[in-house]
Motif scaffolding. Structure first.
Motif, PDB file in Angstrom:
ATOM      1  N   VAL A  18       0.870  -1.181   0.000  1.00  0.00           N
ATOM      2  CA  VAL A  18       0.000   0.000   0.000  1.00  0.00           C
ATOM      3  C   VAL A  18       0.906   1.231   0.000  1.00  0.00           C
ATOM      4  O   VAL A  18       1.768   1.371   0.867  1.00  0.00           O
ATOM      5  N   TYR A  19       0.710   2.108  -0.976  1.00  0.00           N
ATOM      6  CA  TYR A  19       1.509   3.333  -1.037  1.00  0.00           C
ATOM      7  C   TYR A  19       0.613   4.564  -1.070  1.00  0.00           C
ATOM      8  O   TYR A  19      -0.306   4.653  -1.879  1.00  0.00           O
ATOM      9  N   GLY A  20       0.912   5.502  -0.177  1.00  0.00           N
ATOM     10  CA  GLY A  20       0.333   6.832  -0.244  1.00  0.00           C
ATOM     11  C   GLY A  20       1.393   7.758  -0.799  1.00  0.00           C
ATOM     12  O   GLY A  20       2.469   7.309  -1.206  1.00  0.00           O
ATOM     13  N   LYS A  21       1.114   9.057  -0.795  1.00  0.00           N
ATOM     14  CA  LYS A  21       2.076  10.013  -1.352  1.00  0.00           C
ATOM     15  C   LYS A  21       3.433   9.889  -0.664  1.00  0.00           C
ATOM     16  O   LYS A  21       3.505   9.569   0.521  1.00  0.00           O
ATOM     17  N   ASP A  22       4.463  10.132  -1.426  1.00  0.00           N
ATOM     18  CA  ASP A  22       5.839   9.952  -0.973  1.00  0.00           C
ATOM     19  C   ASP A  22       6.436  11.346  -0.752  1.00  0.00           C
ATOM     20  O   ASP A  22       6.549  12.132  -1.691  1.00  0.00           O
ATOM     21  N   TYR A  23       6.804  11.652   0.487  1.00  0.00           N
ATOM     22  CA  TYR A  23       7.309  12.999   0.794  1.00  0.00           C
ATOM     23  C   TYR A  23       8.656  13.304   0.138  1.00  0.00           C
ATOM     24  O   TYR A  23       9.058  14.452   0.056  1.00  0.00           O
ATOM     25  N   SER A  24       9.336  12.267  -0.350  1.00  0.00           N
ATOM     26  CA  SER A  24      10.608  12.521  -1.045  1.00  0.00           C
ATOM     27  C   SER A  24      10.358  12.864  -2.516  1.00  0.00           C
ATOM     28  O   SER A  24      11.264  13.263  -3.233  1.00  0.00           O
ATOM     29  N   ASN A  25       9.108  12.673  -2.977  1.00  0.00           N
ATOM     30  CA  ASN A  25       8.761  13.001  -4.366  1.00  0.00           C
ATOM     31  C   ASN A  25       7.285  13.397  -4.406  1.00  0.00           C
ATOM     32  O   ASN A  25       6.437  12.639  -4.873  1.00  0.00           O
TER      33      ASN A  25
END
Length: 217
Positions: A135-142
């Motif tokens: 499960v992936y939410g928004k990625d703060y590194s991108n």
């Protein structure tokens, strides 16, 4: 050969009764931003969400853009908890087909433009998390890697060990269709809120999705 599915979460698996994007922003987010001396009107905010403006645009208001989005996402989690408490977050009645898809031997992933915490919260609320290997939410590194960028979808494919042609993207919005297409996948549009141009397949709900997949297999 079809081996997996990548699902959108909000409005595909669950919905928010009475939710209005502008009202949420003005009632919940704006007060939290004002506390930090930031004035950002809804129309400008909306442009950063739809991708017309980059997520980093907010830095002209005197705040680091990662910090800004963490504030927004913190508020969103509070809002989701409040909505859940009021019984206003609901799963669509056909989400139990996720179990059938697992039984067919498919790998399942979920991707959302909401934060990882917000995404996991709603999946856990209805015991849906167990169906998904990733499960992936928004990625703060991108932060500009949210849909319609293919970044999160590609991240899920890689984690599941799938090639784009071995999986389908399943979602309700234009962002889902574009993200799937840009990742080189075929896309199923769940037309609960109308058809989105450019998808490869259209289903009214998840039962129809299972029928479609049985035919493919």
């Amino acid at each position: 050969m079809l081996r997996g599915l990548i699902f959108d979460v909000d409005e595909t698996l669950v919905y928010y009764e009475g939710y209005d994007h502008r009202e949420w922003y003005e009632k919940w987010v704006m007060p939290a931003l004002r506390e930090r001396g930031i004035e950002l009107d809804y129309e400008t905010y909306k442009k950063t969400v739809t991708g017309e403006l980059p997520r980093s645009y907010v830095e002209r208001f005197g705040i680091d853009h990662v910090e800004f989005w963490k504030i927004v996402d913190g508020v969103n989690l509070e809002y989701r908890m409040w909505m859940a408490d009021k019984g206003k977050i609901k799963p669509f009645p056909d989400v139990n087909v996720l179990g059938e898809l697992k039984e067919l031997g498919l790998k399942l992933g979920a991707v959302s433009n909401a934060s990882p915490e917000c995404t996991e919260f709603v999946l856990d609320l209805f015991d849906l998390r167990r169906y998904f290997e990733v499960v992936y939410g928004k990625d703060y590194s991108n932060l500009d890697g949210v849909k319609p960028s293919p970044y999160l979808v590609e991240k899920a494919l890689n984690a599941l060990g799938l090639e784009p042609e071995e999986a389908l993207m399943v979602g309700d919005s234009r962002h889902d269709v574009l993200a799937g297409k840009r990742a080189g996948m075929k896309v199923v549009n769940v037309t609960r809120f109308g058809e989105i141009e450019g998808a490869d397949y259209y289903v009214k709900g998840l039962w129809e999705l299972v029928e479609l997949i049985r035919k493919m297999l």
